[in-house]
Structure formats: C-alpha cells, structure tokens
Scaffold this active site. Sequence first.
Site, PDB file in Angstrom:
ATOM      1  CD  GLN A 144      -2.088   4.950  -1.454  1.00  0.00           C
ATOM      2  OE1 GLN A 144      -1.074   4.630  -2.065  1.00  0.00           O
ATOM      3  NE2 GLN A 144      -2.782   6.029  -1.761  1.00  0.00           N
TER       4      GLN A 144
ATOM      5  CE  LYS B 162      -0.072   4.837  -6.325  1.00  0.00           C
ATOM      6  NZ  LYS B 162       0.407   5.048  -4.955  1.00  0.00           N
TER       7      LYS B 162
ATOM      8  CB  SER C 207       5.149   4.823  -6.497  1.00  0.00           C
ATOM      9  OG  SER C 207       3.766   4.926  -6.541  1.00  0.00           O
TER      10      SER C 207
END
Length: 473
Positions: free
Chosen positions: A331, A327, A302
Amino acid sequence: MKKSTTAVIAVSTFGLGLGAGAVGMLATGGTDTVATSSSSQSTGDWKKIDQVRQMISQNYLEDVTDQELLEGALTGMTEVLEDPYSVYMDESETASFNTNLSSSFEGIGATLEQKGEAIVIVSPIKGSPAEKAGIKPGDIILEIDGKTTKGQKTDQAVKKIRGEKGTKVVLTIQRGGQDPMKITIVRDTIPIETVYSETEQVDGKTIGVLQVTQFSDPTADEFEKQLAALEEKNIDGLVIDVRGNPGGLLTAVSQMIAPFIPKETPIFQVEDNKGERTQEFGKAEEKKPYKIVVLEDSGSASASEILAAGLKEGAGAEVVGTKSFGKGIVQSAYDLKDGSDLKLTTNKWLTPDGNWIHKKGVKPTVEVKQPDYFNVTKILTDDKTLASGDYGKPVENAHLVLEAIGFDPKGQKGYFGDTMKQAVERLQKDAKLDATGNIDPVTAAEMETRLLKKLEDQKNDVQRIKALEVAAQ
C-alpha cells in the site's frame, strides 16, 4: 496530492487506531500527478454526488453536516474496492497513524486482518496488554464490549477497541473449535523497543539471537547496533526471531537485510498494476561467516515475510517454525491537503526469486509446531465450573493444561473422569485450595498462572530450541 514519504508495510495495530493495515512502497516523496477525466459523461456523473448531498441536506429528517456526508462518500469509495488494506483516514486517524510509527502509543497492542466477514487477530505485539491477556494469532473477534462485530469493517472495530491507558475493553474471541470466550484487556502504553538480543551456547558454539517485534523508525538502527555487538563476540550462528511480528516499515526491513544479501541479488521485487517490476538489491560484499536462521510463525506478516523470504532465497538462510501469514501486497499512503490520508493498494511484492506469497505465506525449511498447550488461553469460557461427567472443548483444554503443568489427568482428553478429578485435587492441595476436584474460576486461574510461567520459560519453546540447533550445525 502528495505521496507520503512514510514507507509502511504493516498490518496496523489496534493501538494505532487503524484497520486492516497500511503497506507502503519505498516512497520518495514529491507531488504525484493524478490523471482526471474531462469527459462530459464523467463530469455529469460526479455532479450527481453533489445533487444527492443537497437532497440530503435539504430533506433528511435528522441533522447531518456536509463534513459528515463528505467523509462518508470518501470512505465509501475505498469500501467499494472490497480491499481491507485500502482505506480513507480522516485527519485525526492520520495524525495518530503517523505519530505512532515512530513513538510509543496507547492501546492493546495487537494487529488484525479482515478475512471475509470475520475480523481476525494477526498477532499481539511482544509484551503488550493483548499478549499478556492471552490473545493469539488467528483469534476471531466476535464481540467488542458485548456488541457484535458482524457487518463491521476493521477500521470500525479498531475505533471501538482503542482507548486511553488504564481503561478496559472486553473482546469475545472464537479460537478454532473452542467455545467463544471473553477476554478483558486493560489498555496501556505500547513500548517502542523493537529489537532484543542475547547469546546462547549450543554444542560449544555461540549463537546470537535477535528478536524483532515490529519494524518501526528506530528498528533498523537498533538491529544494526545489536548485530554488530553480537558479531564482536564472534558468533557461530544467528537466529532472527520474527514470530508474532506483524510488519512495519519497508525501508526498515530493507536496510536490515541488505548487508546479508549479495549486491547482484534482489532483496525483494515490486510489481505495479501494469506488470512492471522494480528491484531492491543487497549490499553484501561477501557472505557472513556464520549460519543464518529465521524463526517465524503464522503471526509473522508483511515486512517479516520480506525478511524471511529475502534471507531464505537471497542469503541461503534456513527458516524454522510454521508457515507465515501470507501478505504480499503493497500500500502507498497519499497525504491530502487537509491532513487526511488515503492508503491504497498499488503493488504486489515478490521474493528475490519472483515468488508471490500472498495468501500462501513463506514456508519454513524446517517445520516445527509448538505443543498444543501453547494455544490454550482460558480454561473456562464462562464462569461455569467443570466437574466429573462434563465433556467438550473446555475439558480438553483443562486436560492439556493439567498435563503441561505436571498433574497428568490421564484418561480421555475431552471427558472429565475420575482420574482427571484426582489430578485436580492434587493441584488444589499443592496450591492450598479447597480440594473439591472441580475446576471452578479460582482453580482455573491457578492453572492458567502456572501455564503462563511454563510458556515464558524458554526451555519449553521447542521452535526456538530447534532454531538454535540448526544455527549451530
């Protein structure tokens, strides 16, 4: 409904008590307008939920509250998305999540991901109980305290793993082709210190090293201060180590790398469900006077990948190590009126050049793998003693460890032959143990202790050594 001002991009830790992770956009707060359908067909369909609730309340054999039914319905809405990153959190889970983004917390200090039906470790946090117990990126959790994880979602597994400081949890782990092993972890307080710095001398040059373990509220300020201190020493190169870093706040990583990237160059790009893109740009007036190297591995996820890709494509940095986790989705967290929260996948993030690394990872420019013994945690997967004539993965692991700690067993790696027995006897004599030539739990523990000391010695960290060499070029 209010969109949370907390910008998160991390796969969440066990200590946080969340599953699968939350990734946030650069949120600005405020109230979001949520479109609702006014069609009679839609209204009728939603009335069905209340009909089912009433039928259960009036006719179900066991006691169940309306609140339990409501929580189940809300959880079910996110589960039907089949997206491990989209999740409904109740009030207590939300409070725990928000508190732990900016403070220390209690748990085992590891991150997880759901891959198909498997619950997989992304990475243990530096210095955490999980790391000390030998948890590795890629470990599959088969059981928690003897109960299978089959059919469970990540948030369900996390609830069983988290707990108070001083309590224990036993994880049954599958690692690669090895036999399942049980690892006991004592829960503890996970520290909030996220940036560590030092300098190394390489070929007469001063190389600064910044290790970033996660991206939380204080990380960007810590990074800025420690980078300034290194630059005052007139460093000739900089290594930013994000190995095992599962990510964190998007705002933090953005603030950290903007000074390295030119003003006209994107740090990253965000694309919504309509294909529209927004960009976050760098702030550098001029190029840094030293070489930049990012050190990554499969546990870098991430926000770590935003850092690696941003510096690679935006600042010409070298990336050393192995391919990162992969990733590339974002979100957003939506605060609900009762203190609960909805985390929902809303965007994908792209590199400065527009590449999407989701499920692909950031590829290193200089690939370096650690020695095989770095992947060994436990020699005995149960209490069974290894002896002459045995064979298989545990014997192969024992062979790797003996070789690594200076007692070369020679012979075939997966077979416990005479030369391996002799090597074990030499180890036992050196440790003042009974020289039986067999690897019992006491001997295995001695081998694992010596291996841990070797792993902690930076002289054996070939990835770090190579990154320093590249930074000094």
